[in-house]
Design a protein around this motif. Sequence first.
Motif, PDB file in Angstrom:
ATOM      1  N   TRP A  53       0.827  -1.206   0.000  1.00 23.71           N
ATOM      2  CA  TRP A  53       0.000   0.000   0.000  1.00 23.71           C
ATOM      3  C   TRP A  53       0.863   1.258   0.000  1.00 23.71           C
ATOM      4  O   TRP A  53       1.910   1.320   0.636  1.00 23.71           O
ATOM      5  CB  TRP A  53      -0.903   0.002   1.221  1.00 23.71           C
ATOM      6  N   ASP A  54       0.401   2.263  -0.729  1.00 19.26           N
ATOM      7  CA  ASP A  54       1.093   3.549  -0.797  1.00 19.26           C
ATOM      8  C   ASP A  54       0.557   4.443   0.318  1.00 19.26           C
ATOM      9  O   ASP A  54      -0.466   5.115   0.167  1.00 19.26           O
ATOM     10  CB  ASP A  54       0.868   4.193  -2.172  1.00 19.26           C
ATOM     11  N   ILE A  55       1.252   4.428   1.447  1.00 21.94           N
ATOM     12  CA  ILE A  55       0.831   5.226   2.601  1.00 21.94           C
ATOM     13  C   ILE A  55       1.326   6.661   2.426  1.00 21.94           C
ATOM     14  O   ILE A  55       2.520   6.898   2.281  1.00 21.94           O
ATOM     15  CB  ILE A  55       1.363   4.631   3.920  1.00 21.94           C
ATOM     16  N   GLY A  56       0.386   7.587   2.447  1.00 22.20           N
ATOM     17  CA  GLY A  56       0.721   8.998   2.260  1.00 22.20           C
ATOM     18  C   GLY A  56       1.005   9.704   3.577  1.00 22.20           C
ATOM     19  O   GLY A  56       1.476   9.099   4.542  1.00 22.20           O
ATOM     20  N   GLU A  57       0.684  10.973   3.619  1.00 23.33           N
ATOM     21  CA  GLU A  57       1.049  11.778   4.775  1.00 23.33           C
ATOM     22  C   GLU A  57       0.104  11.577   5.957  1.00 23.33           C
ATOM     23  O   GLU A  57      -1.028  11.102   5.814  1.00 23.33           O
ATOM     24  CB  GLU A  57       1.079  13.264   4.396  1.00 23.33           C
ATOM     25  N   LEU A  58       0.604  11.920   7.118  1.00 24.59           N
ATOM     26  CA  LEU A  58      -0.200  11.886   8.333  1.00 24.59           C
ATOM     27  C   LEU A  58      -1.215  13.021   8.278  1.00 24.59           C
ATOM     28  O   LEU A  58      -0.858  14.177   8.102  1.00 24.59           O
ATOM     29  CB  LEU A  58       0.702  12.038   9.552  1.00 24.59           C
ATOM     30  N   LEU A  59      -2.487  12.682   8.433  1.00 24.89           N
ATOM     31  CA  LEU A  59      -3.552  13.682   8.336  1.00 24.89           C
ATOM     32  C   LEU A  59      -3.921  14.277   9.685  1.00 24.89           C
ATOM     33  O   LEU A  59      -4.202  15.462   9.794  1.00 24.89           O
ATOM     34  CB  LEU A  59      -4.803  13.061   7.703  1.00 24.89           C
ATOM     35  N   CYS A  60      -3.932  13.422  10.721  1.00 25.91           N
ATOM     36  CA  CYS A  60      -4.386  13.910  12.025  1.00 25.91           C
ATOM     37  C   CYS A  60      -4.021  12.918  13.118  1.00 25.91           C
ATOM     38  O   CYS A  60      -3.962  11.705  12.879  1.00 25.91           O
ATOM     39  CB  CYS A  60      -5.909  14.118  11.996  1.00 25.91           C
ATOM     40  N   ASN A  61      -3.772  13.429  14.305  1.00 22.79           N
ATOM     41  CA  ASN A  61      -3.627  12.604  15.502  1.00 22.79           C
ATOM     42  C   ASN A  61      -4.906  12.707  16.323  1.00 22.79           C
ATOM     43  O   ASN A  61      -5.405  13.809  16.578  1.00 22.79           O
ATOM     44  CB  ASN A  61      -2.450  13.073  16.366  1.00 22.79           C
ATOM     45  N   TRP A  62      -5.437  11.562  16.731  1.00 19.93           N
ATOM     46  CA  TRP A  62      -6.621  11.537  17.584  1.00 19.93           C
ATOM     47  C   TRP A  62      -6.242  10.926  18.927  1.00 19.93           C
ATOM     48  O   TRP A  62      -5.489   9.957  18.990  1.00 19.93           O
ATOM     49  CB  TRP A  62      -7.739  10.720  16.932  1.00 19.93           C
ATOM     50  N   TRP A  63      -6.803  11.502  19.995  1.00 18.26           N
ATOM     51  CA  TRP A  63      -6.416  11.091  21.340  1.00 18.26           C
ATOM     52  C   TRP A  63      -7.632  10.648  22.135  1.00 18.26           C
ATOM     53  O   TRP A  63      -8.678  11.282  22.090  1.00 18.26           O
ATOM     54  CB  TRP A  63      -5.727  12.240  22.074  1.00 18.26           C
TER      55      TRP A  63
ATOM     56  N   LYS B 158      -3.453   7.431  14.875  1.00 20.80           N
ATOM     57  CA  LYS B 158      -2.908   8.253  13.802  1.00 20.80           C
ATOM     58  C   LYS B 158      -3.621   7.935  12.492  1.00 20.80           C
ATOM     59  O   LYS B 158      -3.735   6.783  12.102  1.00 20.80           O
ATOM     60  CB  LYS B 158      -1.398   8.036  13.676  1.00 20.80           C
ATOM     61  N   MET B 159      -4.092   8.986  11.852  1.00 21.77           N
ATOM     62  CA  MET B 159      -4.860   8.863  10.619  1.00 21.77           C
ATOM     63  C   MET B 159      -3.974   9.226   9.427  1.00 21.77           C
ATOM     64  O   MET B 159      -3.446  10.337   9.340  1.00 21.77           O
ATOM     65  CB  MET B 159      -6.080   9.796  10.688  1.00 21.77           C
ATOM     66  N   PHE B 160      -3.817   8.261   8.506  1.00 17.88           N
ATOM     67  CA  PHE B 160      -2.958   8.456   7.337  1.00 17.88           C
ATOM     68  C   PHE B 160      -3.782   8.454   6.047  1.00 17.88           C
ATOM     69  O   PHE B 160      -4.776   7.727   5.932  1.00 17.88           O
ATOM     70  CB  PHE B 160      -1.910   7.340   7.243  1.00 17.88           C
TER      71      PHE B 160
END
Length: 227
Positions: free
Chosen positions: A139-149, A173-175
Amino acid sequence: MIDLYENSCYTISTKEPIKKEEEEKESEKKENKKENENENEKEKNKEIEKENKNENEKDNSENARLKKLKQKYEKQGMRRSVCGVLVAHQFEFPHILLLETNDVYELPGGVLKASEGEVEGLKRKLNKYLAKKNQKIDWDIGELLCNWWQPNFNGKMYPYIPAHITKVKECKKMFLVNLPEEIDFCIFSGSKLYAVPLCDLYENTQKFGNVISALPNILGRFEFIFN
């Protein structure tokens, strides 16, 4: 910029299909439920007592789940998880691919192993839920979009750590996941893979939860290229 391909470029198959006998059992359960609704008042009272008992069992089950999470947290510390945002388009409008099981919608992903990297773990989870058995897609994993806590054990996620929280229970972590032009998704039987228009997610926390419903805001900074 995000390159998007039409939903029609992708096919969906299933693994571990439901057996015919299981379908017959499910049909029989529905028929029995319908018959129970027509029982007399005495049977209705028994059913109410049964429901109350089941409710108590659910409470006990929930308490057991919370206890297990607390014990795991004390032993391993903060839980790390990842999820992937897969975007396609239909009529040149972005759609998010979501897995649905028992009316619960989720982004594909899950909890990481203790020493597992985020990208490595996300690829493993995507292959588990979206690839054919024994198939490993790179899979082509792109950039980190958001951190959720998650500050507590109640499942509520925030895009920030509340000021009064000193020990976070989970970080998700949402990618972005860049999809190829063609792919054959393979999902578990009992689940469904939906392409949901971005507009349907906006502020729709009741149906999709606060993480998924935030995607229109998170993706708003990107320019989409419709192929």
